[in-house]
Write an enzyme that holds these catalytic residues in place. Structure first.
Site, short mmCIF file in Angstrom:
data_model
loop_
_atom_site.label_atom_id
_atom_site.label_comp_id
_atom_site.label_asym_id
_atom_site.label_seq_id
_atom_site.Cartn_x
_atom_site.Cartn_y
_atom_site.Cartn_z
N ALA A 37 41.50 39.88 40.65
CA ALA A 37 40.62 39.23 41.62
C ALA A 37 41.25 37.93 42.07
CB ALA A 37 39.26 38.94 40.99
N LYS A 38 40.76 37.35 43.11
CA LYS A 38 41.12 35.99 43.53
C LYS A 38 40.05 35.50 44.48
CE LYS A 38 44.66 33.27 42.63
NZ LYS A 38 45.40 33.30 41.37
#
Ligand code: NAD
Length: 427
Positions: free
Chosen positions: A116-117
């Site tokens: 994720a980011k």
């Protein structure tokens, strides 16, 4: 069945040059791995992406709206994991590319996470502490259904830190009605952070550098090291390599660098930088600018600041024999190929700087168990995991004559592809 360029079944708003670069890396690998086309296609895009508007009451009483993002690239092996950055260049493409890299990094390290980011497009240096807190809390409440200890666990990244994580943890906890430390990692120790987390990335970078030296069977007593960036990653890497007897001859920060062919007194340089906020005029050193620093003669070069620092414009002047990527994406694809062809060993970012996410994983586990480890336990487990990953990458690179970057990605991608194949396609 393999394919060089799978038929595009989708097109997304994330297709910026940065994202397309990450995608091309996967495409190149898919061909050499013989990755099944249907798996390849599923891995080319984020699984889900959220864009939010964040209204914030500024100190002058006016309301300003910011744009925020959170992207899950993949969640096949567990919750999504990745940092949150505050920066004017944050956009859907950047966070999607970095989320994809997080998927490969977590899989390479054997962590039960997807990638994720997230981030908020802003100029954090122009925000007061109060504005930053209100922005962080409103961003958290806008993405609250997206995150959680079983769904997605944010961590610090550029211009976010332990305090930011404490605000996110508090906002999330207040909204669900009970304290949930494991919704974030990189928290202050007093509210459930892990011992050793602060040093973990630099410790891991230094460990990888030593492992690469061992792999190449060097017998040199004190290999010469140059490090770009003297923040969390760069300064801690410098400290550990100095303690291990390496000769750190050049270091730099945003204001410029310093050089001494006989070696810099790193403990004093750390104290000096802390006191003066810069390395400039540190005793027994001569000034160099950041471009000159990268081109200094040395055995090991460690870019630990920004992306795209070693690229087509300077790759022919790089003199190191080992390049260890402390930063994310410091080497351009052209430079990566050039260095490999010229005998430079590159320890890629998804391996070299994975110490941070590995100890984040330890922090999450400790929070879920409510059982906390000693610093020694954390560091021993970290070195075991990093050592295993280094061995696997170096061995695969030799066995298949692959660039080390490709070997690391191969291990990450094949782990996810196999898990996806076994889980099958719903419905
Ligand atoms: P930081 O903000 O603590 O330090 C950044 C350092 O880079 C500072 O010393 C700053 O002065 C220097 N710098 C900024 N612009 C520069 C320039 N133009 N030239 C030279 N130096 C410059 O950040 P950090 O946490 O050390 O992160 C550094 C890199 O490592 C980033 O790419 C980050 O994504 C990556 N990374 C960090 C972690 C972590 O746990 N901190 C984990 C994985 C990857």
């Amino acid at each position: 069945m393999t394919t060089a360029a799978p038929e595009l079944v989708t097109k997304m708003e994330c297709e910026t040059p940065e994202f397309l670069r990450a995608q091309r890396q996967l495409d190149e690998l898919a061909v050499s791995m013989g990755l099944a086309s249907e798996l390849h296609q599923r891995l080319r895009y984020p699984k889900r992406a959220l864009i939010v508007t964040i209204p914030v009451r500024m100190d002058d009483g006016l309301v300003k709206t910011f744009t925020g993002y959170r992207v899950h690239h993949d969640v096949t092996l567990g919750p999504a994991k990745g940092g949150i950055r505050f920066h004017p260049e944050v956009d859907m493409g950047e966070v999607s590319a970095l989320a994809m890299l997080m998927t490969w990094k977590c899989a390479l390290m054997g962590l039960p996470y997807g990638g994720a980011k997230g981030g908020v497009r802003c100029e954090p240096w122009n925000l007061s502490m109060g504005e930053k807190e209100r922005m962080t809390r409103r961003y958290t409440s806008e993405i609250i259904n997206f995150i959680g200890p079983d769904k997605d666990i944010p961590a610090p990244d550029m211009y976010t830190n332990e305090q930011t994580m404490a605000w996110i943890m508090d906002t999330y906890s207040i909204n669900v009605g009970h304290t949930v430390p494991s919704v974030v990692t990189g928290k202050p120790i007093s509210i459930g952070g892990s011992l050793g987390r602060h040093e973990a990335t630099g410790r891991g970078v230094a460990y990888c550098a030593r492992r690469a030296v061992k792999h190449l069977n060097w017998t040199k007593d004190a290999p010469e090291v140059v490090i770009q960036g003297f923040g969390n990653v760069g300064s801690i890497t410098a400290k550990y390599l100095h303690n291990a007897g390496y000769k750190v001859v050049g270091v730099s920060d945003v204001h410029g660098g310093i050089y001494n062919a006989k070696g810099i007194d790193i403990p004093s340089a750390l104290a000096y930088a802390q006191e003066h906020g810069t390395l400039a005029n540190f005793k027994d050193t001569e000034p160099v600018n950041n471009q000159e620093l990268l081109e200094l003669p040395c055995d090991i070069l460690i870019p630990a600041a920004l992306g795209n620092q070693v690229n087509a414009s300077n790759m022919e002047r790089i003199k190191c024999k080992i390049l260890v990527e402390g930063a994310n994406g410091p080497t351009s694809p052209e430079a990566d190929l050039y260095l490999h062809e010229n005998g430079v060993m590159v320890v890629p970012d998804i391996l070299a700087n994975a110490g941070g996410v590995t100890v984040s994983y330890f922090e999450w586990v400790q929070g879920l168990m409510q059982l906390f480890w000693t610093e020694e336990e954390v560091n021993t487990r970290l070195e075991t995991i990093m050592g295993k990953a280094c061995d696997k990458v170096f061995a695969l690179s030799q066995e298949r004559n692959l660039r080390t970057r490709m070997a690391a990605l191969w291990l990450g991608v094949s782990t996810i592809a196999e898990a996806k194949r076994l889980r099958g396609l719903y419905p």
